[in-house]
Design a protein around this motif. Structure first.
Motif, short mmCIF file in Angstrom:
data_model
loop_
_atom_site.label_atom_id
_atom_site.label_comp_id
_atom_site.label_asym_id
_atom_site.label_seq_id
_atom_site.Cartn_x
_atom_site.Cartn_y
_atom_site.Cartn_z
N ARG A 78 0.85 -1.13 -0.09
CA ARG A 78 0.01 -0.04 -0.03
C ARG A 78 0.69 1.28 -0.15
N LEU A 81 2.28 1.92 -3.34
CA LEU A 81 1.11 2.28 -4.30
C LEU A 81 0.88 3.79 -4.04
N GLU A 85 1.77 6.71 -6.76
CA GLU A 85 0.79 7.85 -7.21
C GLU A 85 1.19 9.06 -7.03
#
Length: 88
Positions: A78, A81, A85
């Motif tokens: 996570r 990620l 982003e």
């Protein structure tokens, strides 16, 4: 009028973010970014690295699912990620 709009008429976006970061739950009975930083990284929030900050951001979505000790791999996934982003 929605609560969000009322809030935005009384506070700046920075004030809203600061308020949110001071009350959000990070798991392990930690509320607020300062407590979470001390608990998980043993130092002040002002000393957080980018990776540590992204890890705390990962925890917010689901403190149990993304717990950095109990579910290390999911937490790192996570965190990565989030960093990906941010890079975009």
């Amino acid at each position: 009028m929605s609560r969000a709009l009322v809030l935005e008429t009384k506070m700046t976006k920075d004030e809203i973010l600061e308020y949110y970061l001071n009350i959000i739950y990070f798991g392990d009975n930690c509320y607020g970014i300062q407590n979470a930083s001390n608990h998980y990284f043993n130092h002040s929030a002002s000393k957080l690295t980018l990776n540590e900050s992204a890890t705390l951001a990962a925890i917010i979505k689901s403190p149990n699912k993304y717990h950095p000790i109990k579910n290390y791999d999911k937490c790192i996934e996570r965190r990565n990620l989030i960093l990906s982003e941010l890079k975009k």
